[in-house]
Design an enzyme around this catalytic site. Structure first.
Site, PDB file in Angstrom:
ATOM      1  N   ASP A   8      27.390  59.293  57.879  1.00  0.00           N
ATOM      2  CA  ASP A   8      26.531  60.323  58.467  1.00  0.00           C
ATOM      3  C   ASP A   8      27.395  61.595  58.503  1.00  0.00           C
ATOM      4  OD1 ASP A   8      24.654  61.651  60.314  1.00  0.00           O
ATOM      5  OD2 ASP A   8      26.153  61.206  61.850  1.00  0.00           O
ATOM      6  N   ASP A  10      26.629  65.035  60.709  1.00  0.00           N
ATOM      7  CA  ASP A  10      26.753  65.707  62.015  1.00  0.00           C
ATOM      8  C   ASP A  10      27.080  64.727  63.131  1.00  0.00           C
ATOM      9  OD1 ASP A  10      24.261  67.571  60.603  1.00  0.00           O
ATOM     10  OD2 ASP A  10      26.120  68.493  61.272  1.00  0.00           O
TER      11      ASP A  10
HETATM   12  C1  XBP Z   1      21.950  65.637  62.600  1.00  0.00           C
HETATM   13  C2  XBP Z   1      20.638  66.301  62.625  1.00  0.00           C
HETATM   14  C3  XBP Z   1      20.485  67.648  61.966  1.00  0.00           C
HETATM   15  C4  XBP Z   1      21.418  68.655  62.625  1.00  0.00           C
HETATM   16  C5  XBP Z   1      20.981  70.074  62.335  1.00  0.00           C
HETATM   17  O1  XBP Z   1      22.085  65.188  61.273  1.00  0.00           O
HETATM   18  O2  XBP Z   1      19.693  65.725  63.121  1.00  0.00           O
HETATM   19  O3  XBP Z   1      19.139  68.045  62.173  1.00  0.00           O
HETATM   20  O4  XBP Z   1      21.345  68.489  64.040  1.00  0.00           O
HETATM   21  O5  XBP Z   1      20.954  70.290  60.933  1.00  0.00           O
HETATM   22  P1  XBP Z   1      22.965  63.826  60.945  1.00  0.00           P
HETATM   23  P2  XBP Z   1      19.606  70.865  60.243  1.00  0.00           P
HETATM   24  O6  XBP Z   1      21.968  62.860  60.359  1.00  0.00           O
HETATM   25  O7  XBP Z   1      24.019  64.281  59.978  1.00  0.00           O
HETATM   26  O8  XBP Z   1      23.558  63.327  62.268  1.00  0.00           O
HETATM   27  O9  XBP Z   1      19.216  72.093  61.052  1.00  0.00           O
HETATM   28  O10 XBP Z   1      20.008  71.184  58.822  1.00  0.00           O
HETATM   29  O11 XBP Z   1      18.605  69.744  60.344  1.00  0.00           O
HETATM   30 MG    MG Z   2      24.814  62.273  63.318  1.00  0.00          MG
END
Ligand code: XBP
Ligand code: MG
Length: 237
Positions: A8, A10
């Site tokens: 993953d 973020d």
């Molecule tokens: C986390 C998310 C993303 C980010 C924001 O992604 O849910 O929406 O918070 O990025 P991950 P965007 O699956 O990597 O944990 O504004 O591009 O959605």
């Molecule tokens: Mg994440």
């Protein structure tokens, strides 16, 4: 037999959500909206994966009759706000606002040397992956990953397993032979629904989530070597 690592982005590769939150607020101000997401509110809004989906969810909360807005106009406004946010996030990461979490680079480099395939499975936008990893790994960063699935290729967001199922299909292996790395309840649910044993490294935004379905929960990936992952993975089966 552990045959691939699926990351993953973020919260897992880097603790990015405070910078995402600031980018959302910057976009709202640029658009002349009096919306402001503080940390407590953003922590709750993170239950919704995907920035556009998150803005829509919040908008519906503060303006219930927004559903009466013409669908096309609504989609255009959401896209414009999200584009402003993505530009602000990209600038912040380019300015050095985000570093990889402890142990991440060492593990990516060790797996690379061992020839163990790696993939990315995220609900974030491709722009955000590029700006983060170009800076953290270098311009050649894409050569580290055999497969990248993101918001542009897997539009149905976590906890739906779509992004992980598409990643496994492209890797050409069963879920039992891979390992997922996540930070959140939604991410864990998506990975487990795809059949993936999952290592969780929470962040302050997600520490309160339910991780009982995880293979392991660690504060971060410090000291997490391939040998340790292979032990955990073997013990799982
Ligand atoms: C986390 C998310 C993303 C980010 C924001 O992604 O849910 O929406 O918070 O990025 P991950 P965007 O699956 O990597 O944990 O504004 O591009 O959605
Ligand atoms: Mg994440």
């Amino acid at each position: 037999m552990l045959r691939a690592l699926i990351f993953d982005v973020d919260g897992t590769l880097a603790d990015t959500e405070a910078v995402h939150c600031a980018a959302f607020n910057h976009a709202f101000a640029q658009a002349g909206l009096d919306w402001h997401w503080d940390t407590a509110l953003y922590t709750r809004l993170l239950e919704i994966s995907g920035g556009k989906e998150r803005i829509r969810h919040y908008w519906q909360q503060v303006q219930p009759d927004m559903t009466a807005i013409d669908a096309g106009a609504l989609a255009d406004t959401l896209q414009r706000l999200h584009d402003l946010k993505t530009a602000a996030y990209e600038q912040a990461v380019q300015d050095g606002a985000v570093q990889l979490r402890p142990g991440v680079l060492a593990l990516v480099e060790e797996a690379g040397r061992a020839g163990l395939p790696m993939a990315i499975a995220t609900t974030t936008s491709p722009v955000n992956i590029g700006v983060l990893l170009r800076q953290a790994i270098g311009t050649h960063w894409q050569t580290c990953f055999a497969v990248i699935e993101d918001a542009s290729t897997a539009p149905v967001k976590k906890p739906n397993p779509q992004v992980y199922l598409q990643t496994l299909k492209r890797l050409g292996m069963p879920a039992a032979q891979a390992l997922a790395f996540e930070d959140s309840g939604n991410g864990l649910a998506a990975a487990v629904a795809a059949g993936l044993p999952t290592v969780i490294t929470p962040t302050p935004f997600t520490a309160h989530h339910d991780f009982s379905a995880a293979l392991r929960v660690r504060p971060d990936l410090s000291g997490v070597t391939l040998a340790l992952l292979q032990d955990w993975h073997r013990a799982h089966h």
